[in-house]
Design an enzyme around this catalytic site. Structure first.
Site, mmCIF file in Angstrom:
data_model
loop_
_atom_site.group_PDB
_atom_site.id
_atom_site.type_symbol
_atom_site.label_atom_id
_atom_site.label_comp_id
_atom_site.label_asym_id
_atom_site.label_seq_id
_atom_site.Cartn_x
_atom_site.Cartn_y
_atom_site.Cartn_z
ATOM 1 N N SER A 82 0.900 -1.230 0.215
ATOM 2 C CA SER A 82 -0.102 0.139 -0.098
ATOM 3 C C SER A 82 0.850 1.277 0.027
ATOM 4 O O SER A 82 0.319 2.233 -0.417
ATOM 5 C CB SER A 82 -0.938 -0.060 1.116
ATOM 6 O OG SER A 82 -0.403 -0.619 2.382
ATOM 7 N N HIS A 120 -5.341 -3.497 -2.971
ATOM 8 C CA HIS A 120 -5.255 -2.508 -3.853
ATOM 9 C C HIS A 120 -5.116 -2.998 -5.203
ATOM 10 O O HIS A 120 -4.674 -2.334 -6.229
ATOM 11 C CB HIS A 120 -3.773 -1.676 -3.529
ATOM 12 C CG HIS A 120 -3.716 -0.994 -2.193
ATOM 13 N ND1 HIS A 120 -4.365 0.133 -2.090
ATOM 14 C CD2 HIS A 120 -3.516 -1.527 -0.963
ATOM 15 C CE1 HIS A 120 -4.389 0.382 -0.886
ATOM 16 N NE2 HIS A 120 -3.569 -0.375 -0.258
ATOM 17 N N LYS A 135 -12.170 0.242 -1.340
ATOM 18 C CA LYS A 135 -11.254 1.006 -2.144
ATOM 19 C C LYS A 135 -11.731 1.145 -3.328
ATOM 20 O O LYS A 135 -12.594 1.958 -3.907
ATOM 21 C CB LYS A 135 -9.726 0.332 -2.140
ATOM 22 C CG LYS A 135 -9.358 0.631 -0.650
ATOM 23 C CD LYS A 135 -7.969 -0.146 -0.203
ATOM 24 C CE LYS A 135 -7.538 0.448 1.006
ATOM 25 N NZ LYS A 135 -6.994 -0.425 1.987
HETATM 26 C C1 LIG Z 1 -6.706 -0.789 3.500
HETATM 27 C C2 LIG Z 1 -6.050 -2.002 3.770
HETATM 28 C C3 LIG Z 1 -6.589 -2.929 4.394
HETATM 29 C C4 LIG Z 1 -7.782 -2.684 5.429
HETATM 30 O O1 LIG Z 1 -9.097 -2.521 4.758
HETATM 31 P P1 LIG Z 1 -10.148 -1.739 5.276
HETATM 32 O O2 LIG Z 1 -11.464 -2.556 4.653
HETATM 33 O O3 LIG Z 1 -9.786 -0.282 5.027
HETATM 34 O O4 LIG Z 1 -10.104 -2.102 6.775
HETATM 35 C C5 LIG Z 1 -5.870 -4.016 4.611
HETATM 36 N N1 LIG Z 1 -4.765 -4.606 3.988
HETATM 37 C C6 LIG Z 1 -4.298 -3.876 3.081
HETATM 38 C C7 LIG Z 1 -3.175 -3.950 2.115
HETATM 39 C C8 LIG Z 1 -4.829 -2.218 2.969
HETATM 40 O O5 LIG Z 1 -4.466 -1.622 2.090
#
Ligand SMILES: *Cc1c(COP(=O)(O)O)cnc(C)c1O
Length: 394
Positions: free
Chosen positions: A180, A208, A239
């Site tokens: 991320s 992502h 996302k």
């Molecule tokens: C954003 C993210 C999460 C957490 O997901 P949420 O739905 O926002 O709680 C987990 N792993 C990665 C790699 C992320 O970027």
């Protein structure tokens, strides 16, 4: 003064002086890529709404329709009386989307990772985790009571030597598919081969990748055509899908075990049935948005070409929508972010502990909802801001 107050004030002062104090900006969304902050309209390169679905008219309508048809709250946990028909339907669709036999919808990605680590490994087992994995994986691994071995970032040989010497009850390898903060992609094919050779479960967090990667946006594994019953796939829905939530897709035995034993799942009220209904529409929108994925790729290429003007700073060469510009120093990073903001562009400054010391960065995220003009403006403004910042230093 009470002991806790003295301690917390000292910590806060130290964070401030180290340039590590966090601020929340209050935003009023105007469009998928513009927000009003302090009365000013700014263009954001700051969200993970990669396909601009958070404000898609069809998704907004689906959420409203879901609320009318199924209500806004589930009323109970899944195992009591909160598992609605629309949750069941969504799980079928999520399994199909991920190309897996079964799926479990979860509250969000953080909860999904904690559920996975604590339910698929325990005392006597070992979790092998990439050193740059998401905090929710780190926290889940800590809670699991399994031994945790952190392997060097994307280092397949490093992981192999750890697997070779491990006498664990069973082994679980876990990685972000797309990291991320760096935007780089894990060597999924090689990692899967190791998992098969050393009899390990392979958990892939595709927060992502889902939506932006692979045929029909079906994510990083399908981009590479990887299939195996030892793969446990985790995708998030806050996302690219523009909503909130997450899911785990895997072999039926894994999904059934999570339903029986994953504490974050068992002891939480089920998420809104309206949201489950809207998620069905989000999956459809993701699948059909080839044009959006092509735009992200074009913007990414444009940024990489422009980045030669941003020296001495270095754009990490990422194939994804995440394009980090490494500045290094915390204060310099914040100053450049502030200068961009003054020009109406929002690029977040990411600092430790989110990233390692000395690698503070501007985390540029691209969205299919950006326009060509937005990207042009970002490139030219960054060039000016960096030129004047480095002239000041000289
Ligand atoms: C954003 C993210 C999460 C957490 O997901 P949420 O739905 O926002 O709680 C987990 N792993 C990665 C790699 C992320 O970027």
């Amino acid at each position: 003064m009470s002991t806790w107050r003295k301690r917390f004030l000292a910590d806060a002062a130290q964070w401030r002086s180290a340039g590590l104090e966090r601020k929340r900006r209050v935003v009023r969304p105007v469009s998928a890529t513009t927000v009003e902050v302090d009365g000013k309209i700014i263009t954001a390169f700051a969200s993970n709404d990669y396909l601009g679905l958070s404000r898609h008219p069809r998704l907004i309508e689906a959420l409203a329709e879901g609320a009318r048809r199924f209500g806004v709250g589930a009323g109970a946990s899944h195992l009591v009386s909160g598992h609605h028909a629309v949750h069941e339907e969504l799980e079928h669709e999520l399994a199909r989307f991920a190309g897996k036999p079964a799926a479990l919808a979860c509250m969000n990605g953080y909860v999904a990772n904690v559920a996975l680590m604590t339910t698929l490994a325990g005392a006597g087992d070992t979790i092998f985790s990439d050193e740059l994995n998401h905090a929710s994986i780190v926290d889940g691994a800590r809670l699991s009571r399994a031994a945790v071995k952190v392997y060097p970032h994307v280092d397949v040989d490093g992981l192999e030597s750890q697997l070779k010497s491990s006498g664990a009850g069973h082994k679980l390898v876990v990685t972000d598919a797309v990291f991320s903060m760096d935007g780089d992609v894990a060597p999924l094919r090689e990692l899967l081969a190791l998992c098969e050779r050393y009899d390990a479960l392979f958990v892939v967090d595709d927060a992502h990748g889902l939506g932006v990667w692979g045929p029909e946006g079906r994510g990083s594994l399908q981009a590479l055509g990887l299939q195996s019953s030892s793969i446990v796939y985790m995708g998030t829905l806050g996302k690219s899908a523009g909503l909130s939530g997450a899911f785990i897709a895997a072999d039926r035995l894994i999904i059934e075990r999570l339903i029986q034993r994953a504490r974050p799942y068992v002891f939480s009220t089920a998420s809104s049935p309206a949201l489950a209904h809207a998620t069905l529409t989000a999956l459809e929108l993701i699948r059909s948005d080839e044009a959006g994925r092509a735009r992200i790729a074009a913007y990414r290429d444009r940024l990489q070409r422009a980045s030669s003007e941003w020296r001495p700073y270095r754009l990490l060469s990422s194939a994804t929508a995440i394009q980090p510009l490494i500045i290094g120093d915390n204060t310099a990073t914040v100053e450049i972010a502030e200068a961009l903001l003054a020009e109406g562009l929002w690029v977040p400054a990411i600092r430790p502990p989110t990233v390692p010391e000395g690698t503070s960065r501007l985390r540029i995220t691209l969205s299919a909802a950006h326009s060509d003009a937005d990207i042009d403006r970002l490139c030219t403004t960054l060039s000016h801001v960096i030129a004047s910042a480095t002239a000041d230093q000289a």
